[in-house]
Design a protein around this motif. Sequence first.
Motif, PDB file in Angstrom:
ATOM      1  N   UNK B 107       7.221  -3.172  -0.727  1.00 42.99           N
ATOM      2  CA  UNK B 107       6.481  -3.396  -1.979  1.00 42.99           C
ATOM      3  C   UNK B 107       6.553  -4.860  -2.373  1.00 42.99           C
ATOM      4  N   UNK B 108       5.490  -5.323  -3.013  1.00 45.09           N
ATOM      5  CA  UNK B 108       5.436  -6.714  -3.426  1.00 45.09           C
ATOM      6  C   UNK B 108       5.978  -6.828  -4.842  1.00 45.09           C
ATOM      7  N   UNK B 109       6.760  -7.855  -5.074  1.00 43.64           N
ATOM      8  CA  UNK B 109       7.368  -8.040  -6.394  1.00 43.64           C
ATOM      9  C   UNK B 109       6.350  -8.629  -7.369  1.00 43.64           C
ATOM     10  N   UNK B 110       6.044  -7.844  -8.399  1.00 44.21           N
ATOM     11  CA  UNK B 110       5.074  -8.324  -9.387  1.00 44.21           C
ATOM     12  C   UNK B 110       5.723  -8.547 -10.742  1.00 44.21           C
ATOM     13  N   UNK B 111       7.050  -8.650 -10.732  1.00 46.87           N
ATOM     14  CA  UNK B 111       7.765  -8.687 -11.999  1.00 46.87           C
ATOM     15  C   UNK B 111       7.932 -10.081 -12.579  1.00 46.87           C
ATOM     16  N   UNK B 112       7.615 -11.106 -11.820  1.00 41.66           N
ATOM     17  CA  UNK B 112       7.874 -12.473 -12.274  1.00 41.66           C
ATOM     18  C   UNK B 112       6.819 -13.003 -13.228  1.00 41.66           C
ATOM     19  N   UNK B 113       6.941 -14.283 -13.579  1.00 39.89           N
ATOM     20  CA  UNK B 113       5.965 -14.880 -14.489  1.00 39.89           C
ATOM     21  C   UNK B 113       4.580 -14.953 -13.846  1.00 39.89           C
ATOM     22  N   UNK B 114       3.587 -15.097 -14.704  1.00 39.37           N
ATOM     23  CA  UNK B 114       2.201 -15.076 -14.253  1.00 39.37           C
ATOM     24  C   UNK B 114       1.936 -16.028 -13.093  1.00 39.37           C
ATOM     25  N   UNK B 115       2.463 -17.233 -13.204  1.00 40.28           N
ATOM     26  CA  UNK B 115       2.178 -18.239 -12.176  1.00 40.28           C
ATOM     27  C   UNK B 115       2.777 -17.867 -10.820  1.00 40.28           C
ATOM     28  N   UNK B 116       3.712 -16.920 -10.810  1.00 37.61           N
ATOM     29  CA  UNK B 116       4.337 -16.514  -9.550  1.00 37.61           C
ATOM     30  C   UNK B 116       3.777 -15.214  -8.999  1.00 37.61           C
ATOM     31  N   UNK B 117       2.762 -14.675  -9.626  1.00 36.37           N
ATOM     32  CA  UNK B 117       2.213 -13.402  -9.155  1.00 36.37           C
ATOM     33  C   UNK B 117       1.668 -13.543  -7.736  1.00 36.37           C
ATOM     34  N   UNK B 118       1.952 -12.569  -6.889  1.00 35.26           N
ATOM     35  CA  UNK B 118       1.448 -12.633  -5.522  1.00 35.26           C
ATOM     36  C   UNK B 118      -0.044 -12.298  -5.464  1.00 35.26           C
ATOM     37  N   UNK B 119      -0.760 -13.009  -4.616  1.00 35.50           N
ATOM     38  CA  UNK B 119      -2.187 -12.729  -4.445  1.00 35.50           C
ATOM     39  C   UNK B 119      -2.462 -11.986  -3.148  1.00 35.50           C
ATOM     40  N   UNK B 120      -1.415 -11.716  -2.408  1.00 36.44           N
ATOM     41  CA  UNK B 120      -1.614 -11.021  -1.145  1.00 36.44           C
ATOM     42  C   UNK B 120      -0.342 -10.344  -0.703  1.00 36.44           C
ATOM     43  N   UNK B 121      -0.388  -9.802   0.508  1.00 38.29           N
ATOM     44  CA  UNK B 121       0.786  -9.125   1.043  1.00 38.29           C
ATOM     45  C   UNK B 121       0.857  -7.665   0.668  1.00 38.29           C
ATOM     46  N   UNK B 122      -0.231  -7.123   0.132  1.00 35.94           N
ATOM     47  CA  UNK B 122      -0.217  -5.725  -0.305  1.00 35.94           C
ATOM     48  C   UNK B 122      -0.651  -4.762   0.796  1.00 35.94           C
ATOM     49  N   UNK B 123      -1.333  -5.294   1.795  1.00 36.85           N
ATOM     50  CA  UNK B 123      -2.034  -4.431   2.751  1.00 36.85           C
ATOM     51  C   UNK B 123      -1.182  -3.398   3.453  1.00 36.85           C
ATOM     52  N   UNK B 124      -0.118  -3.863   4.119  1.00 32.68           N
ATOM     53  CA  UNK B 124       0.707  -2.916   4.882  1.00 32.68           C
ATOM     54  C   UNK B 124       1.465  -1.965   3.974  1.00 32.68           C
ATOM     55  N   UNK B 125       1.814  -2.432   2.793  1.00 32.59           N
ATOM     56  CA  UNK B 125       2.452  -1.544   1.827  1.00 32.59           C
ATOM     57  C   UNK B 125       1.510  -0.401   1.463  1.00 32.59           C
ATOM     58  N   UNK B 126       0.253  -0.741   1.173  1.00 37.69           N
ATOM     59  CA  UNK B 126      -0.734   0.288   0.821  1.00 37.69           C
ATOM     60  C   UNK B 126      -0.942   1.260   1.989  1.00 37.69           C
ATOM     61  N   UNK B 127      -1.018   0.728   3.202  1.00 35.83           N
ATOM     62  CA  UNK B 127      -1.205   1.586   4.371  1.00 35.83           C
ATOM     63  C   UNK B 127      -0.032   2.563   4.483  1.00 35.83           C
ATOM     64  N   UNK B 128       1.172   2.064   4.351  1.00 38.40           N
ATOM     65  CA  UNK B 128       2.345   2.942   4.487  1.00 38.40           C
ATOM     66  C   UNK B 128       2.425   3.968   3.367  1.00 38.40           C
ATOM     67  N   UNK B 129       2.050   3.553   2.163  1.00 35.26           N
ATOM     68  CA  UNK B 129       2.075   4.475   1.031  1.00 35.26           C
ATOM     69  C   UNK B 129       1.100   5.628   1.224  1.00 35.26           C
TER      70      UNK B 129
END
Lengths: 112, 151
Positions: B107-129
């Motif tokens: 899972x991608x960490x989305x808990x940080x401040x706005x400027x640190x939000x990830x814009x990618x890296x979700x793909x394989x997580x979604x596939x596995x889920x």
Amino acid sequence: MTLTSTVTGTARIVTVNADRIDAAMAIQFKEEMRAEIESGPDHVILDLSAVDFIDSSGLGAIVASVKQMPDHRRLDLAGLTPTVEKVFRLTRMDMVFRLFPSLDDALTAPPN
Amino acid sequence: MQPEQGRDARRRHGSFSLSFAATELDARSAIASLAERLRAATLPESFVSAVQIAFAEAVNNIVEHAYADAAAGDVQARCDLGPEGLRIEILDSGHPLPDGQLPAGAPVDVSGPRTCLPEGGFGWFLIRELTSELSYLRSGGTNRLTMRFDI
């Protein structure tokens, strides 16, 4: 134009006029979004009610848009259809954005 | 068994194949075609939605990485639909996955401040889920990604 916007009261409503925000149009979305929101109210509502599908590139494009906004501005999302909402929920991005079932809900919600 | 159930049971069975070039626009068509096929088989919308997302992420990976520095090759998705669910085998002749393995898809960490939000890296997580089973085989210059979606 994929995006059109209108200012009403204290918010800018940006309407997505496409049924998908995917890898093929993520860059275009980011560019258009930047242009739409560079001026105007601090509060922006993205109307996604016409969007049936979003992939992680589309999600990333929406995230990229909010990252360009200073903290005192807010980006709310309205009208998420089931698949779009599923992507936000699975990635926990529903914790990052306020999601409203309809544009009306977004417009009438209290500021916080 | 009600006639409607019999009809649905017969529809929810069969194999089909989608072939397309590894470009973003061709991928978009293939993803939409798959969704249409599954809806025509009267599968629940939540199932169609899950398959569509996982398939899109897998295909986007091929478009973006497998043929990254070459002309867009072909992708083939073989789909088998049965009473227990759907199996999709996606084949391409592009680069293998890094280290020849499926990414962990954490899972991608989305808990940080706005400027640190990830814009990618979700793909394989979604596939596995969204998949009940996921496997990868590299053989004879071909990548084979197999996804199973239990009903």
